[in-house]
Write a protein that holds these residues in place. Sequence first.
Motif, PDB file in Angstrom:
ATOM      1  N   ALA A 101       0.835  -1.207   0.000  1.00 17.58           N
ATOM      2  CA  ALA A 101       0.000   0.000   0.000  1.00 17.58           C
ATOM      3  C   ALA A 101       0.871   1.258   0.000  1.00 17.58           C
TER       4      ALA A 101
ATOM      5  N   LEU B  61      -4.105   8.816  -0.870  1.00 16.83           N
ATOM      6  CA  LEU B  61      -4.860   8.115   0.175  1.00 16.83           C
ATOM      7  C   LEU B  61      -5.769   7.046  -0.414  1.00 16.83           C
ATOM      8  N   LEU B  62      -6.457   7.378  -1.494  1.00 13.62           N
ATOM      9  CA  LEU B  62      -7.370   6.418  -2.109  1.00 13.62           C
ATOM     10  C   LEU B  62      -6.619   5.211  -2.660  1.00 13.62           C
TER      11      LEU B  62
ATOM     12  N   TYR C  71      -5.320   3.110   0.239  1.00  8.91           N
ATOM     13  CA  TYR C  71      -6.441   2.421   0.872  1.00  8.91           C
ATOM     14  C   TYR C  71      -6.869   1.209   0.044  1.00  8.91           C
TER      15      TYR C  71
ATOM     16  N   GLY D 294      -4.334  -1.556   0.137  1.00  6.44           N
ATOM     17  CA  GLY D 294      -4.370  -2.222   1.441  1.00  6.44           C
ATOM     18  C   GLY D 294      -5.563  -3.154   1.590  1.00  6.44           C
ATOM     19  N   VAL D 295      -6.724  -2.682   1.189  1.00  8.54           N
ATOM     20  CA  VAL D 295      -7.942  -3.505   1.306  1.00  8.54           C
ATOM     21  C   VAL D 295      -7.853  -4.730   0.404  1.00  8.54           C
TER      22      VAL D 295
ATOM     23  N   MET E 266     -13.641  -1.490   8.082  1.00  7.52           N
ATOM     24  CA  MET E 266     -12.728  -1.472   6.945  1.00  7.52           C
ATOM     25  C   MET E 266     -13.174  -0.491   5.860  1.00  7.52           C
TER      26      MET E 266
ATOM     27  N   PRO F  29     -13.037   4.302   6.089  1.00  9.07           N
ATOM     28  CA  PRO F  29     -12.104   5.193   5.390  1.00  9.07           C
ATOM     29  C   PRO F  29     -12.492   5.432   3.925  1.00  9.07           C
ATOM     30  N   PHE F  30     -13.036   4.415   3.270  1.00  6.67           N
ATOM     31  CA  PHE F  30     -13.466   4.588   1.882  1.00  6.67           C
ATOM     32  C   PHE F  30     -14.530   5.678   1.797  1.00  6.67           C
TER      33      PHE F  30
ATOM     34  N   ILE G 258     -12.800   9.100   2.484  1.00 11.86           N
ATOM     35  CA  ILE G 258     -11.927   9.599   1.413  1.00 11.86           C
ATOM     36  C   ILE G 258     -12.748  10.001   0.200  1.00 11.86           C
TER      37      ILE G 258
ATOM     38  N   THR H  55     -19.180   2.319   4.484  1.00  8.27           N
ATOM     39  CA  THR H  55     -19.041   3.449   3.561  1.00  8.27           C
ATOM     40  C   THR H  55     -19.974   4.579   3.973  1.00  8.27           C
TER      41      THR H  55
END
Length: 158
Positions: free
Chosen positions: A12, A38-39, A42, A45-46, A90, A93-94, A97, A142
């Motif tokens: 990430a 950031l997106l 993220y 990472g996901v 999880m 953050p989506f 952002i 979300t």
Amino acid sequence: MRFSFLFVAIIAFAFGALTFTLCKIKKFNNKKNLFTVLLVMYIAGVLGVTILCKYPGERVCSFIPFSAYAMNLTRGNTWFFMQEVFNILMFIPFGGIVGIKKKAKQTVLYGLSFSLFIEVIQFVTGRGSFDVNDLIGNTLGTLLGVIIIKAIIKRTKV
């Protein structure tokens, strides 16, 4: 787990650094750089946690919402519920952002789409199961992220 969480974090970060470099080359402004980096970090990472960190196995589908809840409650399976909470957390953050740039409905639809993409990839690769509860939890996460970021934006504009 096939890949460690540390490895996912490194991937990430690498994607984020690459994205930041590309943003600088294209001369985006700093806010757009931050949003994009950031997106990308993220999403990398996901995808790492939900796909790379899992061993391939059998393909399983669950299309009935909340069907496993009663069974897991009677068996005392608390891990199941922790997993549901993790699905919500999880995706907060989506929502945060993406919610900075997009309207709430659009962000929630993007969250649902991203979650559906993950579920389909998990099913196709056998690295996890397709579970409608994951879609619900991720979409709820979300929505919570959007609510939080919109509240922060509203408070800072006052």
